[in-house]
Scaffold this motif. Structure first.
Motif, PDB file in Angstrom:
ATOM      1  N   CYS A 294      39.287  45.693  40.087  1.00 30.70           N
ATOM      2  CA  CYS A 294      40.349  44.956  39.245  1.00 30.70           C
ATOM      3  C   CYS A 294      41.572  45.153  40.208  1.00 30.70           C
ATOM      4  O   CYS A 294      42.253  46.380  40.145  1.00 30.70           O
ATOM      5  CB  CYS A 294      40.679  45.475  38.071  1.00 30.70           C
ATOM      6  SG  CYS A 294      42.230  44.547  37.088  1.00 30.70           S
ATOM      7  N   ASP A 295      41.818  44.293  40.869  1.00 30.36           N
ATOM      8  CA  ASP A 295      43.266  44.296  41.909  1.00 30.36           C
ATOM      9  C   ASP A 295      44.688  44.754  40.936  1.00 30.36           C
ATOM     10  O   ASP A 295      45.277  45.495  41.440  1.00 30.36           O
ATOM     11  CB  ASP A 295      43.837  43.092  42.442  1.00 30.36           C
ATOM     12  CG  ASP A 295      42.495  42.782  43.459  1.00 30.36           C
ATOM     13  OD1 ASP A 295      41.778  43.481  44.002  1.00 30.36           O
ATOM     14  OD2 ASP A 295      42.254  41.297  43.634  1.00 30.36           O
ATOM     15  N   ASP A 296      44.694  44.336  39.631  1.00 33.35           N
ATOM     16  CA  ASP A 296      45.862  44.885  38.810  1.00 33.35           C
ATOM     17  C   ASP A 296      46.056  46.284  38.807  1.00 33.35           C
ATOM     18  O   ASP A 296      46.803  46.858  38.773  1.00 33.35           O
ATOM     19  CB  ASP A 296      45.699  43.936  37.728  1.00 33.35           C
ATOM     20  CG  ASP A 296      46.074  42.521  37.712  1.00 33.35           C
ATOM     21  OD1 ASP A 296      46.573  42.069  38.886  1.00 33.35           O
ATOM     22  OD2 ASP A 296      45.606  41.860  36.788  1.00 33.35           O
TER      23      ASP A 296
END
Length: 296
Positions: A294-296
């Motif tokens: 998950c990049d966030d």
């Protein structure tokens, strides 16, 4: 939630077996059905053996009480030699039979056990059916992120390896420990072997906790030498059985700091109960995969 967690762990454990059957030309749905049935039978057999051993333990509590009174008498006599007196009334006030209602209330009925195994089996079956679809969806989702997809695949492989190796090791450890205790004549040896299998999933603390009841009952029966013999057996089995596990995982370049493992046991145990403690490491690795993807 615990049922879903156990089903997920069983799914991860049985994926290699399902792939093996499919490579032998068995249709996917038949392979899933066979693997699910075998996994449920294994779980059911363990639960029924635990029920049987527990009932034997409860039936033998009066005999254990006699052994306990004898040990109290030995301790009282030993303390008396050094001028320390213990009241016989206080020494014999501890009644093992008083624990029976508490132990019985913590056990679930056979009908509840069958219901749990049924729901676990159904959930595991459908999870196994969805494994190919999930794999295709993940590949499509990360088609343009090759490095991230490889990293996730590698971590997923680590999880499966850890669960399988841990289960195999726990089985060997439990069989050897229960067998040696049975040869020694320790009460409820089968129960302590099964307890070793289950609690072996808890890193660092599980095998110690599983050994304590066996040490206690060996002391009741045979005195200090009996407890000492069981301690020696525990140490030898840890050296023989446990070390290959860590060597295997180390060879796969899989490491988790001890502090992270202990904290994960505490956190997941607080959040999910005993199931969280048993599967703390796989759950932590799953959470790590989600975070990394998950990049966030």
């Amino acid at each position: 939630f615990n049922l879903l967690l156990i089903s997920l762990i069983l799914t991860l454990m049985t994926i290699p077996a399902m792939d093996w059957l499919k490579k032998r030309g068995i249709p996917a749905k038949i392979a899933v059905l066979v693997v699910t049935a075998l996994a449920c039978l294994f779980v059911l057999a363990l639960i029924l053996l635990t029920f049987y051993s527990f009932q034997v333990l409860l039936a033998d509590l009066p005999m254990f009480q006699t052994d306990l009174n004898q040990r109290f008498a030995d301790i009282t006599a030993l303390m008396g030699r050094y001028g320390l007196e213990i009241s016989p009334a206080s020494a014999s006030s501890f009644k093992l039979m008083d624990l029976a209602p508490t132990l019985m209330s913590s056990m679930i009925s056979v009908s509840e056990t069958l219901m749990y195994v049924f729901f676990i089996g159904v959930t595991t079956f459908f999870m196994l059916l969805e494994v190919p679809n999930i794999t295709r969806r993940v590949e499509k989702m990360y088609a343009n992120q090759t490095e991230k997809f490889h990293q996730m695949s590698r971590m997923s492989g680590y999880i499966i390896d850890f669960i399988i190796v841990r289960t195999e090791t726990n089985f060997v450890h439990g069989v050897l420990f229960g067998g040696i205790l049975s040869i020694m004549g320790v009460h409820a040896a089968l129960l302590w072997g099964i307890l070793t299998f289950f609690l072996g999933y808890i890193p660092y603390l599980g095998l110690v906790a599983a050994a304590l009841p066996a040490i206690f009952f060996a002391y009741l029966q045979f005195g200090l030498w009996g407890a000492g013999a069981v301690i020696v057996v525990v140490v030898i089995l840890n050296l023989i059985v446990e070390n290959p596990v860590f060597s295997y995982l180390a060879s796969r370049k899989f490491e988790m700091p001890a502090l992270v493992v202990i904290l994960s046991v505490i956190f997941w145990g607080w959040l999910l109960g005993i199931a969280g403690m048993l599967f703390a490491v796989p759950i932590t690795l799953m959470a790590l995969i989600i975070i990394q993807c998950c990049d966030d």
